[in-house]
Design a protein around this motif. Structure first.
Motif, PDB file in Angstrom:
ATOM      1  N   HIS A 164      -5.734   3.922  -6.736  1.00  0.00           N
ATOM      2  CA  HIS A 164      -5.189   4.404  -5.465  1.00  0.00           C
ATOM      3  C   HIS A 164      -4.422   5.693  -5.726  1.00  0.00           C
ATOM      4  O   HIS A 164      -3.643   5.771  -6.665  1.00  0.00           O
TER       5      HIS A 164
ATOM      6  N   PRO B  79      -1.939   7.940  -3.629  1.00  0.00           N
ATOM      7  CA  PRO B  79      -1.209   8.287  -2.407  1.00  0.00           C
ATOM      8  C   PRO B  79      -0.926   9.790  -2.365  1.00  0.00           C
ATOM      9  O   PRO B  79      -1.030  10.493  -3.372  1.00  0.00           O
ATOM     10  N   LEU B  80      -0.552  10.260  -1.203  1.00  0.00           N
ATOM     11  CA  LEU B  80      -0.110  11.636  -1.049  1.00  0.00           C
ATOM     12  C   LEU B  80       1.107  11.828  -1.942  1.00  0.00           C
ATOM     13  O   LEU B  80       2.050  11.032  -1.899  1.00  0.00           O
ATOM     14  N   TRP B  81       1.113  12.852  -2.781  1.00  0.00           N
ATOM     15  CA  TRP B  81       2.229  13.080  -3.696  1.00  0.00           C
ATOM     16  C   TRP B  81       2.693  14.520  -3.566  1.00  0.00           C
ATOM     17  O   TRP B  81       1.929  15.451  -3.786  1.00  0.00           O
TER      18      TRP B  81
ATOM     19  N   GLU C  57       7.032   5.626  -0.209  1.00  0.00           N
ATOM     20  CA  GLU C  57       6.839   4.974   1.088  1.00  0.00           C
ATOM     21  C   GLU C  57       5.608   4.086   0.985  1.00  0.00           C
ATOM     22  O   GLU C  57       4.564   4.507   0.471  1.00  0.00           O
ATOM     23  N   ALA C  58       5.750   2.861   1.460  1.00  0.00           N
ATOM     24  CA  ALA C  58       4.648   1.910   1.384  1.00  0.00           C
ATOM     25  C   ALA C  58       4.698   0.985   2.584  1.00  0.00           C
ATOM     26  O   ALA C  58       5.741   0.834   3.224  1.00  0.00           O
TER      27      ALA C  58
ATOM     28  N   ARG D  49       1.043  -5.186   3.296  1.00  0.00           N
ATOM     29  CA  ARG D  49      -0.144  -5.765   3.932  1.00  0.00           C
ATOM     30  C   ARG D  49       0.059  -7.265   4.072  1.00  0.00           C
ATOM     31  O   ARG D  49       0.503  -7.929   3.157  1.00  0.00           O
TER      32      ARG D  49
ATOM     33  N   GLN E  84       0.857  -1.171   0.000  1.00  0.00           N
ATOM     34  CA  GLN E  84       0.000   0.000   0.000  1.00  0.00           C
ATOM     35  C   GLN E  84       0.901   1.231   0.000  1.00  0.00           C
ATOM     36  O   GLN E  84       1.488   1.573   1.024  1.00  0.00           O
ATOM     37  N   VAL E  85       1.048   1.854  -1.166  1.00  0.00           N
ATOM     38  CA  VAL E  85       1.836   3.079  -1.268  1.00  0.00           C
ATOM     39  C   VAL E  85       1.025   4.194  -0.622  1.00  0.00           C
ATOM     40  O   VAL E  85      -0.129   4.413  -0.973  1.00  0.00           O
ATOM     41  N   TYR E  86       1.621   4.877   0.353  1.00  0.00           N
ATOM     42  CA  TYR E  86       0.883   5.942   1.018  1.00  0.00           C
ATOM     43  C   TYR E  86       1.514   7.313   0.824  1.00  0.00           C
ATOM     44  O   TYR E  86       0.874   8.328   1.069  1.00  0.00           O
ATOM     45  N   SER E  87       2.752   7.370   0.355  1.00  0.00           N
ATOM     46  CA  SER E  87       3.407   8.656   0.170  1.00  0.00           C
ATOM     47  C   SER E  87       4.430   8.567  -0.954  1.00  0.00           C
ATOM     48  O   SER E  87       5.151   7.576  -1.065  1.00  0.00           O
TER      49      SER E  87
END
Length: 82
Positions: free
Chosen positions: A53, A55-57, A77-78, A81, A24-27
């Motif tokens: 999805h 992510p914050l970019w 950043e990921a 899971r 899960q890429v979040y940033s």
């Protein structure tokens, strides 16, 4: 910068995520020299690499990177899971 060079960056991105894992890429942060319309190219590639999805970019234009031949640096950043 040519599209081929950008494609090489994303191929490297794919290789680092191989074999496929449920990440899960979040940033994402991109640092780009002479940004122009290139951010749009990166946005389109991200949509194909991590579909469905967003992510914050943070996208930053910079004067230069560590090496003269570098025109883009990506930090991802990921979390994995289970």
């Amino acid at each position: 910068m040519t599209s081929t060079r950008f494609l090489a960056y994303f191929t490297s991105f794919d290789v680092r995520l191989s074999p496929p894992t449920p990440l899960q890429v979040y940033s994402l942060r991109s640092y780009q020299v002479d940004m122009g319309d290139r951010w749009q190219y990166i946005a389109e590639k991200l949509k194909t690499r991590i579909p469905g999805h967003r992510p914050l970019w943070t996208c930053l234009g910079v004067a230069r990177l560590a090496f003269p031949e570098m025109l883009v640096e990506l930090e991802v950043e990921a979390i994995k899971r289970e």
